[in-house]
Scaffold this active site. Structure first.
Site, PDB file in Angstrom:
ATOM      1  CB  CYS A  42      46.446  46.734  73.318  1.00  0.00           C
ATOM      2  SG  CYS A  42      46.293  45.249  74.275  1.00  0.00           S
ATOM      3  CE  LYS A 101      53.493  42.454  69.303  1.00  0.00           C
ATOM      4  NZ  LYS A 101      52.098  42.054  69.375  1.00  0.00           N
ATOM      5  CG  HIS A 161      49.988  48.402  71.976  1.00  0.00           C
ATOM      6  ND1 HIS A 161      50.232  48.201  73.304  1.00  0.00           N
ATOM      7  CD2 HIS A 161      49.525  47.222  71.501  1.00  0.00           C
ATOM      8  CE1 HIS A 161      49.935  46.948  73.620  1.00  0.00           C
ATOM      9  NE2 HIS A 161      49.497  46.331  72.545  1.00  0.00           N
ATOM     10  CG  ASP A 185      55.511  50.331  69.399  1.00  0.00           C
ATOM     11  OD1 ASP A 185      56.008  49.277  68.953  1.00  0.00           O
ATOM     12  OD2 ASP A 185      54.425  50.376  69.999  1.00  0.00           O
ATOM     13  CD  GLN A 195      52.099  44.596  65.059  1.00  0.00           C
ATOM     14  OE1 GLN A 195      52.350  43.801  64.150  1.00  0.00           O
ATOM     15  NE2 GLN A 195      51.490  44.223  66.167  1.00  0.00           N
TER      16      GLN A 195
HETATM   17  N1  PMP Z   1      53.172  48.190  70.236  1.00  0.00           N
HETATM   18  C1  PMP Z   1      52.531  47.662  69.189  1.00  0.00           C
HETATM   19  C2  PMP Z   1      52.351  48.483  67.951  1.00  0.00           C
HETATM   20  C3  PMP Z   1      52.022  46.370  69.281  1.00  0.00           C
HETATM   21  O1  PMP Z   1      51.357  45.853  68.247  1.00  0.00           O
HETATM   22  C4  PMP Z   1      52.212  45.628  70.463  1.00  0.00           C
HETATM   23  C5  PMP Z   1      51.649  44.227  70.616  1.00  0.00           C
HETATM   24  N2  PMP Z   1      50.350  44.069  70.149  1.00  0.00           N
HETATM   25  C6  PMP Z   1      52.910  46.232  71.507  1.00  0.00           C
HETATM   26  C7  PMP Z   1      53.382  47.509  71.359  1.00  0.00           C
HETATM   27  C8  PMP Z   1      53.164  45.521  72.790  1.00  0.00           C
HETATM   28  O2  PMP Z   1      53.973  44.402  72.576  1.00  0.00           O
HETATM   29  P1  PMP Z   1      54.238  43.393  73.763  1.00  0.00           P
HETATM   30  O3  PMP Z   1      52.895  42.926  74.215  1.00  0.00           O
HETATM   31  O4  PMP Z   1      55.051  42.300  73.152  1.00  0.00           O
HETATM   32  O5  PMP Z   1      54.945  44.156  74.825  1.00  0.00           O
END
Ligand code: PMP
Length: 416
Positions: free
Chosen positions: A374, A234, A131, A208, A211
């Site tokens: 993203c 999430k 991401h 990270d 997910q």
């Molecule tokens: N890493 C991953 C794998 C994600 O899916 C996301 C959110 N789509 C993020 C980081 C960022 O999360 P947040 O927007 O809650 O900071």
């Protein structure tokens, strides 16, 4: 697990659905089919009530007062931290730092630990399926420190290529920072193997887990990871609150990320002494209500059981892959084998742009994600600028996947 256990339904999806008020909503006159869970999940009554109850009965600032409300707010805030620590099997509650979200947690490590440990000539290793929140902080740091940013690439099958891993993660690697589960491909990455490799060369491992923590059992001690980041929104919790877990000694040696109230032990006109963990990293009035509601989200997930949740999503994903693969117009990206992935399916239509597909499905009450998710470099590597994505959670059913598949066919008719 024996065959009999396999036959036992994990939990009743209809019972779960009844706990989520928003699922009663009509969208464009249709029942809501919410398949955008990788972006954010819906909230059960239990979490919404925890928020309301806090503001109606307990609201006060924490760590500062001797009055009853402040003591109760502090206890509830710290209890939520203990619940989160238990949820990921962190050895001590003070290794759980409240942040705003996964992005802030990742930035915190880049701005503190990595700022102090990465120097010219070192390298930072990430993967090609990160991401943006796990790419950009490292690009910035690498440029500033004249360090090298290396990528573990993924094959077209959506699986990381590890054949030359000992050349990528080498003696100059200071940190490996990678996603546990891809928010685009759904791939579950071999983090245990890569953590062992990182530790072999003396690098730290940051996961990270945005997910993964919401969807599967995650045990930071068994994984032996050094840092782990995730977002409450999430996993049934509120927006605006996330977690950084770190090994105690690493966190203890790190400099603060922000300065202000609560993160200091003592201030003189000349200098300041930092507070103990976790407060050193929680400057200012924290997000008390949302932390407490995150504790309620953890209770809800524990009640269903993370093994059960993972099994439910695996079943939905296998079903969805089979149903969606039967549509000749769709190209699904990510691993073909459902056991290699979480409940995220990204796909392209051969003639309908993802945004049009998303808009068509919305007319039928079906919420999916469209765009680059993203993860622009990854999506572009499939020679497209956007993809559609369906992602599942505890309240989704096979019936809803049928609705998605029928909805795609119906939208095709509209565009024919
Ligand atoms: N890493 C991953 C794998 C994600 O899916 C996301 C959110 N789509 C993020 C980081 C960022 O999360 P947040 O927007 O809650 O900071």
């Amino acid at each position: 697990m024996n065959d009999i256990e396999n036959l036992i339904p994990t939990f009743d999806v209809e019972d779960v659905r009844a706990d989520f008020p928003i699922l009663n909503r009509k969208i464009n006159g249709m029942d809501l089919v919410y398949l955008d869970n990788a972006a954010t999940t819906q909230k059960p009554r239990h979490v919404i009530d925890a928020l309301t109850r806090y503001y109606e009965e307990t609201n006060a600032n924490v760590h500062r007062g001797v009055h009853t409300l402040s003591v109760e707010a502090t206890d509830a805030y710290e209890l939520a931290r203990e619940k989160v620590a238990g949820f990921i099997n962190a050895p001590r509650p003070e290794t759980v730092i409240w942040t705003r979200n996964t992005s802030e947690s990742l930035n915190l490590v880049a701005a503190t630990w990595a700022e102090e440990h990465v120097a010219k000539g070192d390298n930072i290793v990430i993967t090609a399926m990160e991401h943006h929140s796990n790419i950009v902080p490292w690009q910035q740091l690498a440029t500033k420190k004249q360090a090298e940013l290396r990528y573990i690439v993924a094959g077209k099958d959506g699986v990381l290529e590890l054949s030359n891993i000992s050349n990528i993660i080498d003696s100059n690697t200071k940190i490996v920072s990678m996603t546990h589960v891809s928010n685009v491909l759904g791939t579950v990455n071999p983090v245990d193997e890569l953590t062992r490799r990182a530790h072999q060369v003396g690098a730290v491992m940051l996961i990270d887990a945005a997910q993964s923590v919401p969807h599967m059992p995650v045990d930071v001690q068994a994984m032996d990871v050094d840092f782990l980041c995730f977002s409450a929104h999430k996993m049934l919790g509120p927006t605006g609150i996330g977690v950084l877990y770190g090994k105690y000694d690493l966190l203890n040696d790190m400099s603060p990320f922000m300065f202000g109230g609560d993160m200091i032990l003592e201030v003189t006109y000349e200098d300041a002494k930092w507070n103990d963990l976790p407060y050193k990293f929680e400057a200012g009035t924290p997000n008390i209500a949302d932390a407490i509601a995150t504790g309620a989200a953890v209770d809800y997930l524990n009640n269903l059981g993370m093994e059960n949740i993972w099994r439910h999503e695996q079943e939905l994903t296998a079903y969805a892959l089979a149903q969606m693969s039967a549509l000749p117009s769709l190209t699904i990206i990510g691993p073909k084998d459902p056991t290699l992935r979480g409940g995220v399916i990204s796909f392209m239509h051969d003639s309908i742009h993802p945004h049009d597909l998303g808009t068509g499905l919305d007319q039928l009450g079906i919420a999916i994600r469209t765009g680059h998710h993203c993860a622009m470099p990854l999506v572009r590597s499939y020679d497209v600028v956007a993809a559609a994505r369906a992602s599942f959670y505890i309240y989704n059913s096979k019936h809803e996947i049928d609705e998605l598949v029928n909805g795609i066919s119906e939208t095709e008719g509209y565009f024919a």
